[in-house]
Write an enzyme that holds these catalytic residues in place. Structure first.
Site, PDB file in Angstrom:
ATOM      1  N   ASP A  50      -5.360  -4.804  -2.574  1.00 42.34           N
ATOM      2  CA  ASP A  50      -4.284  -4.140  -1.082  1.00 42.34           C
ATOM      3  C   ASP A  50      -3.081  -4.758  -0.455  1.00 42.34           C
ATOM      4  O   ASP A  50      -4.118  -5.807  -0.551  1.00 42.34           O
ATOM      5  CB  ASP A  50      -4.388  -2.636  -0.023  1.00 42.34           C
ATOM      6  CG  ASP A  50      -3.890  -2.467   0.753  1.00 42.34           C
ATOM      7  OD1 ASP A  50      -2.829  -2.629   0.648  1.00 42.34           O
ATOM      8  OD2 ASP A  50      -4.554  -1.377   1.238  1.00 42.34           O
ATOM      9  N   SER A 104       0.280  -1.498  -0.015  1.00 46.00           N
ATOM     10  CA  SER A 104      -0.156  -0.215  -0.412  1.00 46.00           C
ATOM     11  C   SER A 104       1.633   1.688   0.257  1.00 46.00           C
ATOM     12  O   SER A 104       1.873   1.259  -1.007  1.00 46.00           O
ATOM     13  CB  SER A 104      -1.100  -0.290   0.684  1.00 46.00           C
ATOM     14  OG  SER A 104      -1.939   0.586   0.721  1.00 46.00           O
TER      15      SER A 104
END
Length: 291
Positions: free
Chosen positions: A153, A39
């Protein structure tokens, strides 16, 4: 001296703290040899590994509340609130290399396979595709397709990827967690759109969208609160589970409880917190490298 790996964790806007961590490590004379990130940690890690950290810091600090509106896409047609093209624009502005292999340090990006739920490590190929995939926070950014797989993610499966550092032959691993919890996971607070100072703009939205993002009177959680806090609950559980079986040599935990994953315009606070947690642990970090 030991080969140092740094694992830069997920956290959305809280992940700006990684900028402060890397700056302060440099100030105390410590330079990681390998980097793993997911991320926001992957974005900051890539900027650092290519020598562009100061450019990213300038971009982050310059982002304003109203500037955030440029990245909001309320059509929700592609599975997310924020425009995916934002990442491409940012990487172009930062002049980052096109390929992971061209970064200045060994680097792993962690993402999640949407079909299988499995952890995916990306070590070569398009840097844009890798970063765009790993920042795909469910409900905020749409998934991104890489090599035939729709990816989400990396924080969903490995929020602070110390294990990936070890795969890059790090002797010792420093883990940075932007999501450390020192109180409740959620507290009533001003809505995201209110913080953007955009009341006039909000009134032009369809009633259903406006009510979803900014309830009229109830101070309880709105839809974005639910998405953000649900991700916090899940990733904290996963992080603790992974850390118990594969702990880093040293963990740096940022206190950013009052900051949501979407508040990208609060980089100053997050960067300062990153600097603080390194200063507080400077002696332990030096001792770690002596072992």
């Amino acid at each position: 001296m030991s080969r140092l790996g740094i694992a830069l964790g997920s956290g959305g806007a809280r992940g700006w703290c990684h900028i402060g961590v890397l700056k302060e490590l440099d100030a105390i004379g410590v330079a990681p040899d390998v980097v793993a990130g997911c991320s926001m940690g992957a974005l900051v890690g890539a900027a650092w590994a290519s020598g562009r950290l100061s450019r990213l810091e300038d971009w982050a600090r310059a982002l304003t509340q109203r500037g955030m509106l440029n990245y909001v896409d309320l059509r929700f047609e592609h599975g997310g609130l924020l425009r995916g093209g934002t990442v491409r624009e940012m990487l172009k502005d930062l002049d980052l290399p096109e390929r992971i292999e061209d970064l200045g340090k060994p680097f792993i990006v962690v993402a999640t396979d949407m079909a299988t739920g499995r952890e995916i490590w990306i070590q070569r190929g398009s840097l844009f595709d890798a970063i765009r995939a790993t920042i795909s926070i469910p409900g905020l950014f749409s998934p991104h397709k890489v090599d035939g797989k729709w990816l989400l993610d990396g924080g969903l499966v490995n929020p602070v990827p110390s294990s990936a550092c070890r795969a890059l032959e790090a002797d010792v691993t420093l883990a940075v967690n932007p999501n450390a919890k020192f109180g409740n996971l959620w507290e009533p607070r001003e809505s995201f759109l209110s913080k953007l100072g955009s009341a006039g703009w909000v009134e032009k939205l369809p009633d259903s969208v406006r009510d979803m993002l900014q309830p009229d009177s109830d101070p309880g959680p709105n839809s974005l609160d639910v998405v953000s806090t649900s991700i916090d609950i899940m990733t904290e559980y996963v992080r603790k589970t992974r850390s118990a079986s594969d702990p880093p040599n040293l963990a740096l935990e940022a206190d950013l409880n009052d900051m949501s994953v979407l508040e990208l315009f609060r980089a100053d606070k997050a960067i300062s917190e990153g600097e603080r947690i390194v200063r507080d642990q400077a002696e332990a970090i030096r001792d770690l490298l002596k072992g």
